[in-house]
Design a protein around this motif. Structure first.
Motif, PDB file in Angstrom:
ATOM      1  N   GLY A  22      94.058 122.797  96.793  1.00  0.00           N
ATOM      2  CA  GLY A  22      94.658 123.675  95.812  1.00  0.00           C
ATOM      3  C   GLY A  22      94.772 122.884  94.260  1.00  0.00           C
ATOM      4  O   GLY A  22      95.057 123.879  93.504  1.00  0.00           O
ATOM      5  N   ARG A  31      89.380 128.313  91.252  1.00  0.00           N
ATOM      6  CA  ARG A  31      88.304 127.880  92.322  1.00  0.00           C
ATOM      7  C   ARG A  31      87.340 128.788  92.915  1.00  0.00           C
ATOM      8  O   ARG A  31      87.551 130.005  93.019  1.00  0.00           O
ATOM      9  CB  ARG A  31      89.218 127.311  93.652  1.00  0.00           C
ATOM     10  N   GLU A  87      84.467 126.426  97.096  1.00  0.00           N
ATOM     11  CA  GLU A  87      85.503 125.491  97.132  1.00  0.00           C
ATOM     12  C   GLU A  87      86.501 126.019  98.032  1.00  0.00           C
ATOM     13  O   GLU A  87      87.107 125.257  98.792  1.00  0.00           O
ATOM     14  CB  GLU A  87      86.045 125.527  95.964  1.00  0.00           C
ATOM     15  N   THR A  88      87.073 127.343  97.970  1.00  0.00           N
ATOM     16  CA  THR A  88      87.987 127.814  98.978  1.00  0.00           C
ATOM     17  C   THR A  88      87.351 127.650 100.509  1.00  0.00           C
ATOM     18  O   THR A  88      88.243 127.332 101.448  1.00  0.00           O
ATOM     19  CB  THR A  88      88.078 129.245  98.615  1.00  0.00           C
ATOM     20  N   GLU A 104      87.878 124.140 101.621  1.00  0.00           N
ATOM     21  CA  GLU A 104      89.335 123.917 101.640  1.00  0.00           C
ATOM     22  C   GLU A 104      89.647 124.558 103.061  1.00  0.00           C
ATOM     23  O   GLU A 104      90.734 124.169 103.693  1.00  0.00           O
ATOM     24  CB  GLU A 104      90.051 124.605 100.706  1.00  0.00           C
ATOM     25  N   ASP A 105      89.231 125.688 103.622  1.00  0.00           N
ATOM     26  CA  ASP A 105      89.559 126.332 104.823  1.00  0.00           C
ATOM     27  C   ASP A 105      89.263 125.891 105.992  1.00  0.00           C
ATOM     28  O   ASP A 105      89.251 126.368 107.027  1.00  0.00           O
ATOM     29  CB  ASP A 105      89.283 127.716 104.642  1.00  0.00           C
TER      30      ASP A 105
END
Length: 490
Positions: free
Chosen positions: A280, A294, A298-299, A302-303
């Motif tokens: 985040g 983002r 990038e997400t 992160e997921d």
């Protein structure tokens, strides 16, 4: 040139014995796809790494990092301050770095770049700013990277910058520009035709308002080899990864040399490096790089989708096919209005004063994703991350293509009233549409940045899925006119 190089010779290189090379995917698009195809054709194992992987010290299992072409500023935006520092430490501690065009520019001593080498870009007024196509480079016969190569070889450049010098500490020129071929262009002029007609370059330069004389390239460094601490960086403005000329033979020399000289025991993370950013946390971005939000890639990391991407869904493929149809319609629109033509199956040649790279790359990337997703055994229900990414891309592409048609027509009308420059004010209509679609700089922002950020994640997912299947190396861009196969449902 075709008679000089037998494509089958590309396979006759030393067997690869080291670990897979790391390929930085972020903000590479078509240039990344071309490099993927080259590595597969050369039987060099590779691993796609993202900026998130690098910030989490994902380079420590590799000896060589390869950075494809694309805007250096967008790559720096993706890496952020922590990622840039990780790459610097990787090379300084013994790693190898290979950068093409924008990947070479990322390594230079510039603001928000890696500052790996004590070399700057040449100023715009001192260089040839709009050169593309076939050039000849002359190698340093004493340099180990030029082993078993002729004195001069043909390669391709695509709108590169130029090194301001080649005499920094630990810097050696591997090759220099020495002439150009039949398919070399400056702006919208075929250099060979201008020369044959006996025209004077200074007359054209007075009319165009930019440097056009190819002599500005002659003798300038094209490829540099730079000692960086315990490691090495090879920076090439020519695209050695393309299947034309002798570039891939030189690339094989470079990769084999780096993988033999890099000591994996020396490639260790520095204790002084900052910890990877918490989930985040917005990544570093200067104002010139655009939005600080983002990116979808990038997400995606992160997921928790790192290396594990499920098959796309039927709705996702349908959305992607609709987006491809929008892009195909836009390209056909430009062809009808004589604004561009296909110079390569993966690259447009566009009229001076308008953009073309972004329009062409939108189509080529979508074509790649749709083609390979169409060969999947699709899921009937929603499949993350495909559905959100594909629906978002469809909506963005519809808006982009609708507004782009208006812009292209306004630019065409304006071009009949006087010279049109893509970065200078034209009129209220053109200026407003340009800012909405591309921002104010040459390295696109605006709506096109959002589209390419989304495509970045979709092409990455496609490549991950493709490597899980039985995909064989090949010139995937030659599938331009092929219709995507009918999809299969699970």
């Amino acid at each position: 040139m075709a008679n000089l190089f037998d494509p089958s010779e590309a396979q006759k290189t030393s067997p690869w014995t080291g670990p897979p090379v790391a390929l930085l995917w972020d903000q590479s698009l078509v240039w990344g796809l071309v490099l993927v195809e080259a590595l597969e054709a050369m039987a060099v194992p590779y691993r796609l790494v993202t900026a998130s992987h690098i910030r989490a010290q994902g380079l420590k299992k590799h000896r060589v990092l390869m950075v494809p072409g694309g805007w250096a500023s967008h790559k720096a935006r993706a890496l952020g301050a922590d990622g840039l520092e990780q790459v610097r430490t990787f090379v300084q501690n013994g790693g190898g770095y290979v950068g093409f065009c924008g990947g070479a520019g990322l390594a230079l001593a510039e603001a928000s770049s890696l500052n790996l080498v004590p070399i700057h870009r040449k100023g715009l007024t001192q260089r040839l700013p709009n050169a593309s196509g076939e050039v000849w480079i002359e190698g340093n016969p004493e340099h180990p990277l030029w082993k078993d190569l002729p004195p001069r070889i043909p390669v391709s450049i695509w709108w590169p910058s130029q090194f301001a010098s080649d005499n920094g500490l630990g810097v050696e020129a591997v090759a220099r520009y020495r002439g150009y071929g039949e398919d070399f262009w400056v702006a919208d002029l075929c250099a060979a035709d201008v020369t044959r007609c006996g025209a004077r370059w200074q007359d054209w330069e007075k009319s165009y308002g930019i440097n056009l004389n190819p002599a500005l390239l002659d003798g300038q460094a094209a490829i540099l080899c730079c000692r960086v601490g315990k490691g090495m960086a090879v920076l090439s403005y020519p695209h050695l990864e393309l299947p034309d000329g002798w570039g891939r033979r030189l690339l094989a020399n470079i990769l084999n040399s780096l993988q033999n000289s890099c000591d994996p025991k020396a490639v260790e993370p520095s204790e002084s490096l900052p910890a990877p950013p918490a989930p985040g946390t917005p990544f570093f971005c200067s104002a010139e790089h655009g939005s600080t939000s983002r990116t979808p890639l990038e997400t995606l990391d992160e997921d928790g989708h790192d290396g594990i991407v499920p098959a796309p869904s039927v709705p996702a493929l349908r959305a992607l096919q609709e987006a491809l149809e929008e892009a195909q319609s836009l390209i056909a629109f430009g062809e009808r209005h004589l604004l561009w033509r296909w110079r390569r199956p993966w690259l447009l040649q566009w009229q001076r004063g308008i953009r073309g790279l972004e329009y062409g790359f939108l189509l080529v990337c979508l074509r790649f994703v749709v083609f390979h997703c169409g060969r999947e055994k699709l899921q009937a229900r929603a499949s993350a991350p495909w559905d959100d990414l594909s629906q978002s891309l469809l909506e963005q592409t519809r808006l982009f293509c609708r507004e782009a048609r208006k812009l292209l027509l306004y630019e065409k009308v304006a071009s009949h009233q006087g010279p049109v420059n893509k970065l200078q004010p034209v009129n209220a209509q053109v200026d407003a549409l340009r800012e909405t679609l591309f921002g104010r700089g040459m390295s696109h922002t605006g709506l096109s940045q959002h589209i390419f950020d989304t495509l970045d994640a979709l092409v990455y997912c496609t490549l991950v899925r493709r490597r899980l299947g039985d995909a064989a190396p090949g010139n995937f861009w030659m599938e331009r006119r092929a219709k995507p196969p009918a999809h299969r449902r699970a």
